[in-house]
Design an enzyme around this catalytic site. Structure first.
Site, PDB file in Angstrom:
ATOM      1  N   ASP A   1       0.811  -1.221   0.000  1.00  0.00           N
ATOM      2  CA  ASP A   1       0.000   0.000   0.000  1.00  0.00           C
ATOM      3  C   ASP A   1       0.845   1.273   0.000  1.00  0.00           C
ATOM      4  OD1 ASP A   1      -2.218  -1.683   0.160  1.00  0.00           O
ATOM      5  OD2 ASP A   1      -2.139  -1.689   2.352  1.00  0.00           O
TER       6      ASP A   1
ATOM      7  N   GLY B   1       1.614   3.031  -2.601  1.00  0.00           N
ATOM      8  CA  GLY B   1       1.271   3.921  -3.709  1.00  0.00           C
ATOM      9  C   GLY B   1       1.818   3.406  -5.041  1.00  0.00           C
ATOM     10  N   LYS B   2       1.970   2.078  -5.119  1.00  0.00           N
ATOM     11  CA  LYS B   2       2.503   1.478  -6.359  1.00  0.00           C
ATOM     12  C   LYS B   2       1.580   1.737  -7.543  1.00  0.00           C
ATOM     13  CE  LYS B   2       2.381  -2.452  -4.267  1.00  0.00           C
ATOM     14  NZ  LYS B   2       2.049  -2.005  -2.901  1.00  0.00           N
ATOM     15  N   GLY B   3       0.253   1.682  -7.275  1.00  0.00           N
ATOM     16  CA  GLY B   3      -0.713   1.902  -8.356  1.00  0.00           C
ATOM     17  C   GLY B   3      -0.550   3.288  -8.954  1.00  0.00           C
TER      18      GLY B   3
ATOM     19  N   ASN C   1      -5.465 -10.058  -3.708  1.00  0.00           N
ATOM     20  CA  ASN C   1      -5.110  -9.514  -2.392  1.00  0.00           C
ATOM     21  C   ASN C   1      -4.636  -8.071  -2.532  1.00  0.00           C
ATOM     22  OD1 ASN C   1      -2.815 -10.410  -3.779  1.00  0.00           O
ATOM     23  ND2 ASN C   1      -1.744 -11.170  -1.967  1.00  0.00           N
TER      24      ASN C   1
ATOM     25  N   GLY D   1      -4.605  -4.141  -3.757  1.00  0.00           N
ATOM     26  CA  GLY D   1      -5.569  -3.079  -4.047  1.00  0.00           C
ATOM     27  C   GLY D   1      -4.757  -1.859  -4.425  1.00  0.00           C
ATOM     28  N   HIS D   2      -4.734  -1.528  -5.695  1.00  0.00           N
ATOM     29  CA  HIS D   2      -3.884  -0.441  -6.191  1.00  0.00           C
ATOM     30  C   HIS D   2      -4.771   0.715  -6.638  1.00  0.00           C
ATOM     31  CE1 HIS D   2      -0.268  -3.291  -7.094  1.00  0.00           C
ATOM     32  NE2 HIS D   2      -0.713  -3.374  -5.868  1.00  0.00           N
TER      33      HIS D   2
ATOM     34  N   GLN E   1       1.976  -5.987  -3.322  1.00  0.00           N
ATOM     35  CA  GLN E   1       2.505  -6.119  -1.957  1.00  0.00           C
ATOM     36  C   GLN E   1       3.791  -5.299  -1.777  1.00  0.00           C
ATOM     37  OE1 GLN E   1       1.426  -9.515  -3.469  1.00  0.00           O
ATOM     38  NE2 GLN E   1      -0.493  -8.567  -2.874  1.00  0.00           N
TER      39      GLN E   1
ATOM     40  N   THR F   1       3.149 -12.641   2.551  1.00  0.00           N
ATOM     41  CA  THR F   1       2.308 -13.207   1.515  1.00  0.00           C
ATOM     42  C   THR F   1       3.035 -14.421   0.927  1.00  0.00           C
ATOM     43  OG1 THR F   1       0.891 -12.679  -0.372  1.00  0.00           O
ATOM     44  CG2 THR F   1       3.124 -11.717  -0.387  1.00  0.00           C
TER      45      THR F   1
ATOM     46  N   GLY G   1       5.517  12.161  -3.258  1.00  0.00           N
ATOM     47  CA  GLY G   1       4.060  12.209  -3.429  1.00  0.00           C
ATOM     48  C   GLY G   1       3.479  13.191  -2.423  1.00  0.00           C
ATOM     49  N   VAL G   2       2.630  14.097  -2.907  1.00  0.00           N
ATOM     50  CA  VAL G   2       2.078  15.124  -2.008  1.00  0.00           C
ATOM     51  C   VAL G   2       0.546  15.132  -2.011  1.00  0.00           C
ATOM     52  CG1 VAL G   2       4.118  16.597  -2.009  1.00  0.00           C
ATOM     53  CG2 VAL G   2       2.408  16.873  -3.834  1.00  0.00           C
ATOM     54  N   GLY G   3      -0.054  14.074  -2.515  1.00  0.00           N
ATOM     55  CA  GLY G   3      -1.515  13.975  -2.530  1.00  0.00           C
ATOM     56  C   GLY G   3      -1.901  12.778  -3.376  1.00  0.00           C
TER      57      GLY G   3
HETATM   58  P1  GDP Z   1      -0.705   0.389  -3.524  1.00  0.00           P
HETATM   59  O1  GDP Z   1      -1.320  -0.879  -3.063  1.00  0.00           O
HETATM   60  O2  GDP Z   1       0.766   0.448  -3.294  1.00  0.00           O
HETATM   61  O3  GDP Z   1      -1.049   0.736  -4.960  1.00  0.00           O
HETATM   62  O4  GDP Z   1      -1.333   1.547  -2.616  1.00  0.00           O
HETATM   63  P2  GDP Z   1      -2.881   1.705  -2.176  1.00  0.00           P
HETATM   64  O5  GDP Z   1      -3.645   2.217  -3.321  1.00  0.00           O
HETATM   65  O6  GDP Z   1      -3.373   0.476  -1.511  1.00  0.00           O
HETATM   66  O7  GDP Z   1      -2.749   2.767  -1.013  1.00  0.00           O
HETATM   67  C1  GDP Z   1      -2.183   4.023  -1.223  1.00  0.00           C
HETATM   68  C2  GDP Z   1      -3.218   5.080  -0.826  1.00  0.00           C
HETATM   69  O8  GDP Z   1      -2.583   6.327  -0.720  1.00  0.00           O
HETATM   70  C3  GDP Z   1      -4.308   5.262  -1.872  1.00  0.00           C
HETATM   71  O9  GDP Z   1      -5.489   5.644  -1.230  1.00  0.00           O
HETATM   72  C4  GDP Z   1      -3.775   6.404  -2.740  1.00  0.00           C
HETATM   73  O10 GDP Z   1      -4.807   7.143  -3.363  1.00  0.00           O
HETATM   74  C5  GDP Z   1      -3.099   7.245  -1.690  1.00  0.00           C
HETATM   75  N1  GDP Z   1      -1.919   7.996  -2.124  1.00  0.00           N
HETATM   76  C6  GDP Z   1      -0.930   7.616  -2.975  1.00  0.00           C
HETATM   77  N2  GDP Z   1       0.042   8.553  -3.001  1.00  0.00           N
HETATM   78  C7  GDP Z   1      -0.349   9.525  -2.151  1.00  0.00           C
HETATM   79  C8  GDP Z   1       0.246  10.748  -1.701  1.00  0.00           C
HETATM   80  O11 GDP Z   1       1.345  11.131  -2.104  1.00  0.00           O
HETATM   81  N3  GDP Z   1      -0.470  11.478  -0.790  1.00  0.00           N
HETATM   82  C9  GDP Z   1      -1.690  11.086  -0.307  1.00  0.00           C
HETATM   83  N4  GDP Z   1      -2.306  11.853   0.583  1.00  0.00           N
HETATM   84  N5  GDP Z   1      -2.266   9.938  -0.708  1.00  0.00           N
HETATM   85  C10 GDP Z   1      -1.594   9.174  -1.599  1.00  0.00           C
HETATM   86  P1  IMO Z   2      -0.917  -4.157  -2.255  1.00  0.00           P
HETATM   87  O1  IMO Z   2      -0.463  -4.696  -3.586  1.00  0.00           O
HETATM   88  C1  IMO Z   2      -0.980  -4.643   2.082  1.00  0.00           C
HETATM   89  C2  IMO Z   2      -0.893  -8.746   3.595  1.00  0.00           C
HETATM   90  C3  IMO Z   2      -2.128  -9.204   4.342  1.00  0.00           C
HETATM   91  C4  IMO Z   2      -1.501 -10.201   5.309  1.00  0.00           C
HETATM   92  C5  IMO Z   2      -0.408 -10.846   4.455  1.00  0.00           C
HETATM   93  C6  IMO Z   2      -0.805 -12.162   3.799  1.00  0.00           C
HETATM   94  O2  IMO Z   2      -2.202  -3.419  -2.311  1.00  0.00           O
HETATM   95  O3  IMO Z   2       0.192  -3.409  -1.587  1.00  0.00           O
HETATM   96  P2  IMO Z   2      -2.355 -12.773   1.718  1.00  0.00           P
HETATM   97  O4  IMO Z   2      -3.812 -12.497   1.468  1.00  0.00           O
HETATM   98  O5  IMO Z   2      -1.437 -12.227   0.682  1.00  0.00           O
HETATM   99  O6  IMO Z   2      -2.078 -14.218   2.005  1.00  0.00           O
HETATM  100  O7  IMO Z   2      -2.051 -12.007   3.105  1.00  0.00           O
HETATM  101  O8  IMO Z   2      -0.087  -9.904   3.443  1.00  0.00           O
HETATM  102  N1  IMO Z   2      -1.140  -8.208   2.239  1.00  0.00           N
HETATM  103  C7  IMO Z   2      -1.126  -6.907   1.925  1.00  0.00           C
HETATM  104  N2  IMO Z   2      -0.964  -5.825   2.714  1.00  0.00           N
HETATM  105  N3  IMO Z   2      -1.111  -4.487   0.746  1.00  0.00           N
HETATM  106  C8  IMO Z   2      -1.242  -5.564  -0.047  1.00  0.00           C
HETATM  107  O9  IMO Z   2      -1.247  -5.479  -1.397  1.00  0.00           O
HETATM  108  C9  IMO Z   2      -1.296  -6.842   0.534  1.00  0.00           C
HETATM  109  N4  IMO Z   2      -1.451  -8.088   0.044  1.00  0.00           N
HETATM  110  C10 IMO Z   2      -1.343  -8.912   1.094  1.00  0.00           C
HETATM  111  O10 IMO Z   2      -2.755  -8.145   5.010  1.00  0.00           O
HETATM  112  O11 IMO Z   2      -0.882  -9.521   6.365  1.00  0.00           O
HETATM  113 MG    MG Z   3      -2.841  -1.542  -1.787  1.00  0.00          MG
END
Ligand code: GDP
Ligand code: IMO
Ligand code: MG
Length: 435
Positions: free
Chosen positions: A13, A15-17, A38, A40-41, A223, A238, A412-414
Site C-alpha cells: 500500500d 502507492g505502487k498503483g 489480495n 488493491g492499487h 505487496q 504473503t 508524493g504530495v496527494g
Molecule cells: P498500492 O497498493 O501500493 O497501490 O497503494 P494503495 O492504493 O493500496 O494505497 C495508497 C493510498 O494512498 C491510496 O489511497 C492512494 O490514493 C493514496 N496515495 C498515494 N500517493 C499519495 C500521496 O502522495 N499522498 C496522499 N495523501 N495519498 C496518496
Molecule cells: P498491495 O499490492 C498490504 C498482507 C495481508 C496479510 C499478508 C498475507 O495493495 O500493496 P495474503 O492475502 O497475501 O495471504 O495475506 O499480506 N497483504 C497486503 N498488505 N497491501 C497488499 O497489497 C497486501 N497483500 C497482502 O494483510 O498480512
Molecule cells: Mg494496496
C-alpha cells in the site's frame, strides 16, 4: 529501452498503483508480476478513483498494453467482475492481456484460506482471505490449474477432478466441511474461460518483443518487500516474491533487461494484518497518520496499523533489491507534525541491531531507536517542484536518502495523478538514468 520495476519497499500500500500509472504515461507496456486479488492499487485520475486488484495500473492509458503476467494468481470470477466494473465506467480493455501460464485461484482456495485462518486462531496471519496462499501452495505442489487450461473444456474437467478429489478429502477430514461439486465448478469455469479466452496468450513473448524493439516496459509488483516470502517477516508474509527478482520472474523479463528499480515507500510506515512492526504507534500520532493518510485497506477496508519510517528495514530492502531510486509517497500526511521520527536501529537487550532478524518473534522483541527531525508544519499539497517543498521537508528527504542508501527521485504530495514532485529530471517520464 529496458524495463523499470515498480515495487513496494514496506508492507504494501505504498502507492505502487499511482506510480505505475504515472510511469505508464511514458511506457508502452505495464506487466503485473505477482500476487492476486489480495492487492488493491489506487489510481486517482480525471475519470475518478479506481481501485485495481488484478488489472495492471496502466489500464487507464489506452495506448499502454497491460499484461497480467505468469507470476500472478488469478481468480477468474474476480477478474471478470473487475473487467465489467471498468467497462461500465467507460474504461476500454482492448489493451489487456492475460498470461496463459498464470495460475488460477479456484473456489476452494479462498475457502481453505478462511478455514486455515480460523484454525490458526490468535496466531492468524490476517490474510486478505482471497485464497492467495492456498493457490501458490498448489502451484508449488504442481497441482495448479492455469489460464491456458481454461481453454480446453475436456482436460479442464480432468485436472479439476483430480484437484477436487484431494481438496474434498481435506475439506471433509481436516475441516469437517461438505464436499464441493465438480460439475458446478467445471461449468462455472468453462463459462468464465469463454469470457477470458480472447485475452489469454503467451504474454512473455509480447514482453520480449517490446523489449527487443527498445520499448519502455514497466513491471508492476503487488505487496511490498517486507511481505516477501523469503526476506519478509515470515510467517507473517504473503506467498509470492514482491521483489525485484520476483518481478523479473513473474513478468518474463531477464535481470539484465532491467535498468531501473523504483522502490515505492511511504514517508512513514503502515501494515495490515498481523506480524511485527517495530515502529508501530499506538498514540495520537498514529491516529493522525491513519486519518490524514486515509489508511484503511483498499481491498479489505481494514484500518491499517501506522508507525514512523523504519530506515533499518528500508536500507535492507534497498540493498537486496538493487533499488536505483525511490518514490517517497504520502509526504503530505506529515504536514501537521512538529516532530517526525525515523527508526535508525533496533535495540535488543543492550545491543543495537541494524538488520532484520530471520525470526518474526525476535523482531517483535526489538524496540526502535529513533532520530528526531523537525516537521515543516505547512501544506505540501501544491508543490510540484523540489524547490516548492518546505526546507524541512527537503531536509527530511535528504535524511532518508542517506539513511537508506538510495536517492529519492519522486515525492508524493496527494492522492491525485498530478500530485507528484519530481526531485530529479525525467523521474516520472520513466527515463531516469541513475548514476
Ligand atoms: P498500492 O497498493 O501500493 O497501490 O497503494 P494503495 O492504493 O493500496 O494505497 C495508497 C493510498 O494512498 C491510496 O489511497 C492512494 O490514493 C493514496 N496515495 C498515494 N500517493 C499519495 C500521496 O502522495 N499522498 C496522499 N495523501 N495519498 C496518496
Ligand atoms: P498491495 O499490492 C498490504 C498482507 C495481508 C496479510 C499478508 C498475507 O495493495 O500493496 P495474503 O492475502 O497475501 O495471504 O495475506 O499480506 N497483504 C497486503 N498488505 N497491501 C497488499 O497489497 C497486501 N497483500 C497482502 O494483510 O498480512
Ligand atoms: Mg494496496
Amino acid at each position: 529501452m529496458p524495463a523499470t520495476i515498480v515495487m513496494g519497499g514496506q508492507w504494501g500500500d505504498e502507492g505502487k498503483g499511482k506510480l505505475t500509472d504515472a510511469l505508464a504515461g511514458g511506457a508502452v507496456m505495464v506487466v503485473r508480476a505477482n500476487g492476486g486479488a489480495n492487492a488493491g492499487h489506487t489510481v486517482e485520475s480525471e475519470q475518478g478513483v479506481f481501485k485495481l486488484h488484478l488489472i495492471p495500473s496502466g489500464i487507464l492509458r489506452p495506448d499502454c498494453t497491460c499484461i497480467i503476467g505468469a507470476g500472478v494468481v488469478i481468480d477468474p470470477a474476480s477478474l471478470v467482475g473487475e473487467m465489467d466494473a471498468l467497462l461500465a465506467r467507460g474504461v476500454g480493455l482492448d489493451h489487456l492481456w492475460i498470461s496463459d501460464r498464470a495460475h488460477l485461484v479456484l473456489p476452494f482456495h479462498p475457502l481453505l484460506d478462511h478455514l486455515e485462518e480460523e484454525r490458526r486462531g490468535d496466531a492468524g496471519i490476517g490474510t486478505t482471505l482471497r485464497g492467495i496462499g492456498p493457490a501458490y501452495a498448489d502451484k508449488a505442489a504442481r497441482l495448479g490449474i492455469r489460464a491456458a487450461d481454461l481453454l480446453d473444456e475436456v482436460s479442464l474437467r480432468s485436472s479439476l477432478g483430480k484437484a477436487l478429489d484431494i481438496k474434498n478429502r481435506i475439506l471433509s477430514s481436516v475441516y469437517g466441511q461438505v464436499a464441493l461439486d465438480l460439475d458446478t465448478m467445471h461449468k462455472e469455469l468453462v463459462d468464465l474461460g469463454e469470457r477470458l479466452r480472447p485475452y489469454i496468450r503467451p504474454t512473455e513473448l509480447m514482453v520480449q518483443d517490446a523489449l527487443d524493439a527498445g520499448a519502455h516496459v514497466v513491471v508492476e509488483c503487488a505487496q511490498g518487500a517486507m511481505l516477501d516470502i523469503d526476506y519478509g517477516t515470515y510467517p507473517f508474509v504473503t506467498s509470492s516474491s514482491p521483489t525485484a527478482a520476483g518481478a523479473c520472474q513473474g513478468a518474463g523479463v531477464a535481470p539484465n533487461q532491467v535498468s531501473r528499480v523504483l522502490g515505492v515507500f511511504k514517508a512513514y510506515g503502515t501494515r495490515v494484518g498481523t506480524g511485527p512492526f517495530p515502529t508501530e504507534l499506538f498514540d495520537a500520532a498514529g491516529d493522525t497518520i491513519r486519518e490524514r493518510g486515509r489508511e484503511y485497506g483498499t481491498t479489505t477496508g481494514r484500518p491499517r496499523r501506522t508507525g514512523w519510517f523504519d530506515a533499518v528495514a528500508a536500507r535492507q530492502v534497498v540493498r537486496l533489491n538493487g533499488i536505483t531510486d525511490v518514490a517517497l509517497t504520502l509526504l503530505d500526511v506529515l504536514d501537521t507534525f512538529a516532530e517526525i521520527k525515523v527508526c535508525t536501529a533496533y535495540r535488543h537487550q543492550d545491543t543495537e541491531v541494524r538488520h532484520l532478524p530471520a525470526r518474526a518473534e525476535d523482531l517483535a522483541q526489538m524496540s526502535p531507536v529513533y532520530a528526531s527531525l523537525p516537521g515543516w508544519m505547512e501544506s505540501t499539497r501544491l508543490a510540484r517542484t523540489a524547490t516548492g517543498l518546505p526546507d524541512a521537508a527537503r531536509a527530511y528527504i535528504a535524511y532518508l536518502e542517506s539513511a537508506i542508501g538510495a536517492p529519492i527521485s519522486i515525492a508524493g504530495v496527494g492522492p491525485s495523478r498530478d500530485e507528484l514532485v519530481p526531485m530529479r529530471d525525467d523521474a516520472i517520464a520513466g527515463m531516469l538514468v541513475t548514476a
